[in-house]
Design a protein around this motif. Structure first.
Motif, PDB file in Angstrom:
ATOM      1  N   LEU A 163      44.846  30.783  32.195  1.00 48.32           N
ATOM      2  CA  LEU A 163      43.862  29.803  32.632  1.00 48.32           C
ATOM      3  C   LEU A 163      43.890  28.681  31.614  1.00 48.32           C
TER       4      LEU A 163
ATOM      5  N   PHE B 216      44.606  28.508  37.231  1.00 45.92           N
ATOM      6  CA  PHE B 216      45.300  29.770  36.991  1.00 45.92           C
ATOM      7  C   PHE B 216      46.764  29.557  37.341  1.00 45.92           C
TER       8      PHE B 216
ATOM      9  N   GLN C  50      35.146  32.449  36.836  1.00 45.76           N
ATOM     10  CA  GLN C  50      36.032  33.521  36.367  1.00 45.76           C
ATOM     11  C   GLN C  50      35.217  34.711  35.887  1.00 45.76           C
TER      12      GLN C  50
ATOM     13  N   ILE D 209      44.904  38.333  31.667  1.00 43.25           N
ATOM     14  CA  ILE D 209      44.585  36.906  31.722  1.00 43.25           C
ATOM     15  C   ILE D 209      44.448  36.365  30.299  1.00 43.25           C
TER      16      ILE D 209
END
Length: 334
Positions: A88, A224, A48, A36
């Motif tokens: 993100l 996302f 998150q 990520i």
């Protein structure tokens, strides 16, 4: 005889330990790795961090690694160049990439925050604030083309203020240095994220007078997203990822700000726990944390209205082109 029994037990325990370690190793190796890239480290992204700390990703068989890539351009570059699997970042970045003619568009599949996360901070304390007070002042804004700045201009215009005529608008300062510039004496008002806004208030450097999140309505502020090719090859992984996020969203929604603050504190080692709680509570109160990962059409249209108002919308793009809600819908139904 006792010596033989003792040796036998030692061998047995050693064997059990070896198998246990091997089992743990196998389990770790069996986890699907997901990288990520987050646009910034922010309490705004509390769900998150909850998903990581509470083990929701691991429960889904995912081994996530989180990297902070400051700025939407850097985050999107990491995603497009395969430096990350999931990004993100603000949904506007997926529109910019698509408008440039990408053959592998970036798809929004799980929304994390549903309002702007910035606050209007005044240098002087104002007891009865109204937006007309900004006229003729120096306003320290955010980067041109980014969501904070576009939302800021959208809100100002809704209150009858032309940011380019009624203000001395400064927006040529890097995101990381905006707070320092204000603290050094630049500007009468500034648009800041948390926890900086609350820190400034606590230290007497500024005073929170309004919330851009409350003023702008629901918008897919941070989502996302992944490349279309990745999503096609990793359908199960994306679904598991979305399920973990949904669990975290529900957890944050059903637990107090104090409980959430304790869980995410490891991600903010230099921030006072009480301050983290204050910020989480403020974001919860104004509904900034999405309670499910669905990015609906109304939010998408509101985003494009804001971009268009700021003169940053390259072209109108259909919700179905860059948003996939089927995964989030499936996760919620289950």
């Amino acid at each position: 005889m006792r010596k033989k029994i003792k040796i036998g037990l030692t061998i047995l325990l050693s064997a059990m330990l070896v198998f246990s370690i091997a089992g743990c190793s196998d389990k770790k190796e069996s986890l699907k790795k997901v990288r990520i890239a987050e646009v910034t480290r922010s309490i705004f992204y509390a769900p998150q961090y909850v998903a990581i700390e509470k083990g929701f990703f691991k429960d889904e068989g995912l081994d996530v690694t989180l990297t902070t890539t400051p700025g939407g351009d850097k985050t999107m570059t990491a995603l497009i160049s395969n430096g990350a699997d999931v990004a993100l970042v603000g949904s506007e970045t997926s529109i910019y990439v698509y408008a440039q003619g990408s053959s592998d568009p970036v798809i929004n599949f799980a929304q994390l925050t549903q309002t702007d996360g910035t606050f209007l901070v005044s240098r002087d304390k104002i007891d009865n604030f109204n937006w007309d007070m900004l006229k003729g002042t120096t306003f320290l804004g955010q980067r041109k083309g980014g969501m904070p700045q576009m939302v800021g201009e959208f809100v100002l215009k809704n209150h009858g203020i032309d940011p380019h005529k009624d203000l001395n608008l400064i927006q040529n300062i890097d995101f990381a240095n905006v707070a320092n510039a204000f603290a050094s004496g630049t500007g009468d008002f500034v648009q800041l994220f948390e926890p900086t806004a609350s820190i400034f208030e606590k230290e007497g450097k500024g005073h929170i007078v309004a919330s851009f999140g409350k003023e702008s309505g629901h918008v897919p502020y941070t989502t996302f997203m992944a490349k279309q090719s990745y999503m096609k090859k990793n359908k199960d992984t994306v679904e598991k990822f979305t399920r973990a996020i949904y669990k975290a969203q529900q957890w944050v929604d059903s637990h107090s700000a104090a409980e959430t603050a304790k869980v995410i504190a490891p991600f903010f080692e230099n921030t006072d726990l009480g301050l983290i709680e204050t910020v989480v509570d403020r974001y919860k109160a104004q509904g900034s944390f999405a309670t499910d990962p669905i990015l609906d059409e109304d939010e998408w249209n509101n985003l494009q209205n804001i971009m268009n108002e700021a003169g940053e919308l390259p072209k109108q793009i259909d919700h179905s082109t860059l948003v996939n809600t089927s995964i989030a819908e499936k996760v919620i139904k289950k």
